[in-house]
Design a protein around this motif. Structure first.
Motif, short mmCIF file in Angstrom:
data_model
loop_
_atom_site.label_atom_id
_atom_site.label_comp_id
_atom_site.label_asym_id
_atom_site.label_seq_id
_atom_site.Cartn_x
_atom_site.Cartn_y
_atom_site.Cartn_z
N GLU A 27 17.52 5.51 2.72
CA GLU A 27 17.48 7.15 3.36
C GLU A 27 16.85 7.52 1.85
N LYS A 28 17.56 8.21 0.71
CA LYS A 28 17.04 8.68 -0.57
C LYS A 28 16.08 8.13 -1.14
N THR A 33 10.48 9.37 -3.17
CA THR A 33 9.18 9.05 -2.85
C THR A 33 7.95 9.55 -1.90
N GLY A 34 9.14 10.06 -0.57
CA GLY A 34 8.09 10.33 0.12
C GLY A 34 7.40 9.47 0.88
N VAL A 35 7.57 8.13 0.16
CA VAL A 35 7.71 6.36 1.52
C VAL A 35 8.16 6.34 2.51
N ILE A 39 8.61 2.17 6.43
CA ILE A 39 7.77 1.10 5.76
C ILE A 39 8.51 0.69 4.29
N LEU A 40 9.48 1.12 3.66
CA LEU A 40 11.05 1.06 2.25
C LEU A 40 11.25 -0.51 2.74
N ARG A 58 0.03 -0.72 -2.89
CA ARG A 58 0.01 0.08 -4.55
C ARG A 58 0.86 1.41 -5.15
N GLY A 59 -0.12 2.30 -4.42
CA GLY A 59 0.83 3.71 -4.72
C GLY A 59 2.62 4.66 -4.45
N TYR A 60 2.90 3.10 -2.99
CA TYR A 60 3.82 3.29 -2.91
C TYR A 60 4.48 2.49 -3.88
N LEU A 61 4.26 0.92 -4.40
CA LEU A 61 5.36 1.34 -5.25
C LEU A 61 5.19 1.36 -6.38
N LEU A 62 4.04 1.47 -7.26
CA LEU A 62 4.44 2.96 -8.09
C LEU A 62 4.92 3.80 -8.05
N LYS A 63 5.55 4.40 -6.71
CA LYS A 63 5.93 5.38 -6.43
C LYS A 63 7.48 5.50 -6.71
N ILE A 64 7.88 3.80 -6.05
CA ILE A 64 9.14 3.46 -6.32
C ILE A 64 9.44 2.73 -7.57
#
Length: 83
Positions: A27-28, A33-35, A39-40, A58-64
């Motif tokens: 949740e945090k 990240t805004g993901v 999806i997480l 790709r964008g999600y993974l870069l943010k994470i």
């Protein structure tokens, strides 16, 4: 910055381990990240059929990776290699 292990830890395991090191919940991480947490959870559980197309991943993974001090490009390369 952590890098992927050569013995092939799963993508989900890498994310969960990094979250534990930072005492961070899904949740945090979602808020930071805004993901979405959906999806997480799908990434962590490696249910890739339930996530959006690759450019989004790709964008999600870069943010994470940025939040968890992981190598985002290595996460992305691992995702592409195994999916």
């Amino acid at each position: 910055m952590q890098t992927l292990q050569t013995n092939r830890e799963s993508l989900g395991t890498l994310i969960v381990d990094a979250m534990r090191m930072k005492s961070m919940s899904v949740e945090k991480l979602s808020v930071i990240t805004g993901v979405s947490d959906r999806i997480l959870n799908n990434l962590i559980e490696e249910r890739y059929e339930n996530i959006p197309p690759a450019p989004y991943v790709r964008g999600y993974l870069l943010k994470i990776a940025g939040v968890l001090n992981l190598d985002g490009e290595a996460l992305w390369a691992d995702y592409v290699k195994h999916n």
